[in-house]
Design a protein around this motif. Structure first.
Motif, PDB file in Angstrom:
ATOM      1  N   LEU A  70      37.962 -47.352 -42.733  1.00  0.00           N
ATOM      2  CA  LEU A  70      37.467 -46.143 -42.501  1.00  0.00           C
ATOM      3  C   LEU A  70      35.807 -46.419 -42.671  1.00  0.00           C
ATOM      4  O   LEU A  70      35.046 -45.821 -41.659  1.00  0.00           O
ATOM      5  CB  LEU A  70      37.913 -45.099 -43.518  1.00  0.00           C
ATOM      6  CG  LEU A  70      37.137 -43.732 -43.241  1.00  0.00           C
ATOM      7  CD1 LEU A  70      37.373 -43.254 -41.892  1.00  0.00           C
ATOM      8  CD2 LEU A  70      37.661 -42.892 -44.394  1.00  0.00           C
ATOM      9  N   PHE A  71      35.427 -47.016 -43.761  1.00  0.00           N
ATOM     10  CA  PHE A  71      33.900 -47.374 -43.808  1.00  0.00           C
ATOM     11  C   PHE A  71      33.270 -48.231 -42.696  1.00  0.00           C
ATOM     12  O   PHE A  71      32.221 -47.685 -41.833  1.00  0.00           O
ATOM     13  CB  PHE A  71      33.599 -48.029 -45.202  1.00  0.00           C
ATOM     14  CG  PHE A  71      32.076 -48.336 -45.333  1.00  0.00           C
ATOM     15  CD1 PHE A  71      31.208 -47.302 -45.500  1.00  0.00           C
ATOM     16  CD2 PHE A  71      31.724 -49.657 -45.109  1.00  0.00           C
ATOM     17  CE1 PHE A  71      29.810 -47.609 -45.787  1.00  0.00           C
ATOM     18  CE2 PHE A  71      30.436 -49.997 -45.188  1.00  0.00           C
ATOM     19  CZ  PHE A  71      29.442 -48.959 -45.457  1.00  0.00           C
ATOM     20  N   ARG A  73      34.576 -48.497 -39.726  1.00  0.00           N
ATOM     21  CA  ARG A  73      34.920 -47.542 -38.462  1.00  0.00           C
ATOM     22  C   ARG A  73      33.450 -46.633 -38.232  1.00  0.00           C
ATOM     23  O   ARG A  73      32.911 -46.661 -37.215  1.00  0.00           O
ATOM     24  CB  ARG A  73      36.189 -46.910 -38.371  1.00  0.00           C
ATOM     25  CG  ARG A  73      36.103 -45.940 -36.941  1.00  0.00           C
ATOM     26  CD  ARG A  73      37.580 -45.238 -37.111  1.00  0.00           C
ATOM     27  NE  ARG A  73      37.493 -44.196 -35.996  1.00  0.00           N
ATOM     28  CZ  ARG A  73      37.815 -43.057 -36.148  1.00  0.00           C
ATOM     29  NH1 ARG A  73      38.316 -42.423 -37.232  1.00  0.00           N
ATOM     30  NH2 ARG A  73      37.798 -42.053 -35.072  1.00  0.00           N
ATOM     31  N   ILE A  74      33.252 -45.960 -39.446  1.00  0.00           N
ATOM     32  CA  ILE A  74      31.972 -45.179 -39.453  1.00  0.00           C
ATOM     33  C   ILE A  74      30.913 -46.071 -39.140  1.00  0.00           C
ATOM     34  O   ILE A  74      30.048 -45.592 -38.449  1.00  0.00           O
ATOM     35  CB  ILE A  74      31.931 -44.373 -40.844  1.00  0.00           C
ATOM     36  CG1 ILE A  74      33.037 -43.397 -41.028  1.00  0.00           C
ATOM     37  CG2 ILE A  74      30.638 -43.687 -40.707  1.00  0.00           C
ATOM     38  CD1 ILE A  74      33.208 -42.835 -42.358  1.00  0.00           C
ATOM     39  N   GLU A  77      30.788 -46.799 -35.330  1.00  0.00           N
ATOM     40  CA  GLU A  77      30.394 -45.497 -34.666  1.00  0.00           C
ATOM     41  C   GLU A  77      29.099 -45.163 -34.714  1.00  0.00           C
ATOM     42  O   GLU A  77      28.300 -44.670 -33.598  1.00  0.00           O
ATOM     43  CB  GLU A  77      31.454 -44.582 -35.101  1.00  0.00           C
ATOM     44  CG  GLU A  77      32.908 -44.606 -34.514  1.00  0.00           C
ATOM     45  CD  GLU A  77      32.996 -44.660 -33.242  1.00  0.00           C
ATOM     46  OE1 GLU A  77      32.402 -44.018 -32.256  1.00  0.00           O
ATOM     47  OE2 GLU A  77      34.083 -45.377 -32.765  1.00  0.00           O
ATOM     48  N   VAL A  78      28.535 -44.909 -36.008  1.00  0.00           N
ATOM     49  CA  VAL A  78      26.989 -44.590 -36.230  1.00  0.00           C
ATOM     50  C   VAL A  78      26.015 -45.730 -35.557  1.00  0.00           C
ATOM     51  O   VAL A  78      24.864 -45.378 -35.057  1.00  0.00           O
ATOM     52  CB  VAL A  78      26.738 -44.601 -37.548  1.00  0.00           C
ATOM     53  CG1 VAL A  78      25.237 -44.181 -37.739  1.00  0.00           C
ATOM     54  CG2 VAL A  78      27.517 -43.305 -38.213  1.00  0.00           C
ATOM     55  N   ILE A 103      23.684 -48.009 -44.526  1.00  0.00           N
ATOM     56  CA  ILE A 103      24.700 -46.943 -44.539  1.00  0.00           C
ATOM     57  C   ILE A 103      25.504 -46.867 -46.011  1.00  0.00           C
ATOM     58  O   ILE A 103      25.897 -45.966 -46.231  1.00  0.00           O
ATOM     59  CB  ILE A 103      26.100 -47.067 -43.381  1.00  0.00           C
ATOM     60  CG1 ILE A 103      25.267 -46.770 -42.141  1.00  0.00           C
ATOM     61  CG2 ILE A 103      27.049 -46.123 -43.928  1.00  0.00           C
ATOM     62  CD1 ILE A 103      25.867 -46.736 -40.791  1.00  0.00           C
ATOM     63  N   PHE A 107      25.715 -43.674 -48.246  1.00  0.00           N
ATOM     64  CA  PHE A 107      26.755 -43.160 -48.968  1.00  0.00           C
ATOM     65  C   PHE A 107      26.499 -43.046 -50.412  1.00  0.00           C
ATOM     66  O   PHE A 107      26.914 -42.094 -51.017  1.00  0.00           O
ATOM     67  CB  PHE A 107      27.822 -44.054 -48.655  1.00  0.00           C
ATOM     68  CG  PHE A 107      28.722 -43.870 -47.376  1.00  0.00           C
ATOM     69  CD1 PHE A 107      29.674 -42.951 -47.328  1.00  0.00           C
ATOM     70  CD2 PHE A 107      28.504 -44.325 -45.887  1.00  0.00           C
ATOM     71  CE1 PHE A 107      30.737 -42.598 -46.209  1.00  0.00           C
ATOM     72  CE2 PHE A 107      29.137 -43.853 -44.776  1.00  0.00           C
ATOM     73  CZ  PHE A 107      30.235 -43.019 -45.156  1.00  0.00           C
ATOM     74  N   VAL A 141      26.156 -38.451 -37.455  1.00  0.00           N
ATOM     75  CA  VAL A 141      27.372 -37.954 -37.828  1.00  0.00           C
ATOM     76  C   VAL A 141      27.732 -36.627 -37.281  1.00  0.00           C
ATOM     77  O   VAL A 141      28.651 -36.638 -36.856  1.00  0.00           O
ATOM     78  CB  VAL A 141      27.621 -37.886 -39.462  1.00  0.00           C
ATOM     79  CG1 VAL A 141      28.687 -37.187 -39.887  1.00  0.00           C
ATOM     80  CG2 VAL A 141      27.610 -39.403 -39.981  1.00  0.00           C
ATOM     81  N   LYS A 144      27.883 -37.224 -33.549  1.00  0.00           N
ATOM     82  CA  LYS A 144      29.203 -38.114 -33.238  1.00  0.00           C
ATOM     83  C   LYS A 144      30.496 -37.376 -33.461  1.00  0.00           C
ATOM     84  O   LYS A 144      31.629 -37.357 -32.826  1.00  0.00           O
ATOM     85  CB  LYS A 144      29.031 -39.408 -33.686  1.00  0.00           C
ATOM     86  CG  LYS A 144      30.155 -40.211 -33.458  1.00  0.00           C
ATOM     87  CD  LYS A 144      29.887 -40.973 -31.709  1.00  0.00           C
ATOM     88  CE  LYS A 144      30.898 -41.785 -31.446  1.00  0.00           C
ATOM     89  NZ  LYS A 144      30.746 -42.242 -30.194  1.00  0.00           N
ATOM     90  N   PHE A 145      30.664 -36.901 -34.921  1.00  0.00           N
ATOM     91  CA  PHE A 145      31.836 -36.304 -35.478  1.00  0.00           C
ATOM     92  C   PHE A 145      31.696 -34.762 -35.629  1.00  0.00           C
ATOM     93  O   PHE A 145      32.613 -34.223 -36.346  1.00  0.00           O
ATOM     94  CB  PHE A 145      32.104 -37.058 -36.773  1.00  0.00           C
ATOM     95  CG  PHE A 145      32.212 -38.529 -36.750  1.00  0.00           C
ATOM     96  CD1 PHE A 145      33.264 -39.024 -36.258  1.00  0.00           C
ATOM     97  CD2 PHE A 145      31.112 -39.416 -37.345  1.00  0.00           C
ATOM     98  CE1 PHE A 145      33.331 -40.582 -36.170  1.00  0.00           C
ATOM     99  CE2 PHE A 145      31.213 -40.588 -37.210  1.00  0.00           C
ATOM    100  CZ  PHE A 145      32.443 -41.222 -36.568  1.00  0.00           C
TER     101      PHE A 145
END
Length: 159
Positions: A70-71, A73-74, A77-78, A103, A107, A141, A144-145
């Motif tokens: 998941l990390f 993937r983020i 995408e970013v 990132i 986080f 974010v 995009k999300f």
């Protein structure tokens, strides 16, 4: 051998035994003292903070975890959405910070609520870079999300 030499020999052996016993006692005492000093060092609390004798309030030690997939993937995408997160060479030709570095710092700022200058130990980036990365990350974010995000409710404000 005559009796006087036997007496002298016995006397000499007794003296040697007394000296050996005294040496043993000395060695045991030294070992006990060394062990006590080591125990004292282990039990002694380390000085924390700038002011000697001041109390330090313990921080919440919760750890927030995320799956690696998941990390990453983020991060992908970013990075694809905002060129700020791409690793580039500077004027000298040295590569700058990686997207993962930036990132991870963002986080940590979000998860633990620490300021930008506190994450430089972890990600080796200065405060201004972390602040800039934070702003770019939030924009990326949201853009995009954004469809997956929800607005904060009154209950969240009360927490």
């Amino acid at each position: 051998m005559d009796s006087s030499s036997d007496d002298e020999l016995e006397q000499w052996l007794e003296e040697e035994e007394e000296i050996a016993a005294a040496d043993d006692d000395l060695y045991i005492s030294i070992a006990l003292l060394a062990e006590a000093e080591e125990e004292e060092k282990r039990n002694k609390k380390k000085q924390r903070g700038a002011i000697p004798g001041s109390t330090v309030v313990p921080r919440d030690r919760r750890r927030f975890r995320m799956s690696k997939n998941l990390f990453l993937r983020i991060v992908d995408e970013v990075e694809s959405h905002d060129d700020y997160f791409r690793q580039r060479a500077n004027a000298v030709g040295l590569l700058g910070a990686t997207p993962v570095q930036k990132i991870v710092g963002v986080f940590r700022m979000l998860a633990y609520g620490v300021p930008a200058d506190n994450v430089d130990d972890v990600v080796s980036l200065v405060e201004s870079t972390m602040n800039e990365a934070f702003k770019h990350f939030v924009r990326a974010v949201v853009e995009k999300f954004g469809e997956h995000l929800r607005w904060m409710t009154q209950q969240v404000y009360l927490l």
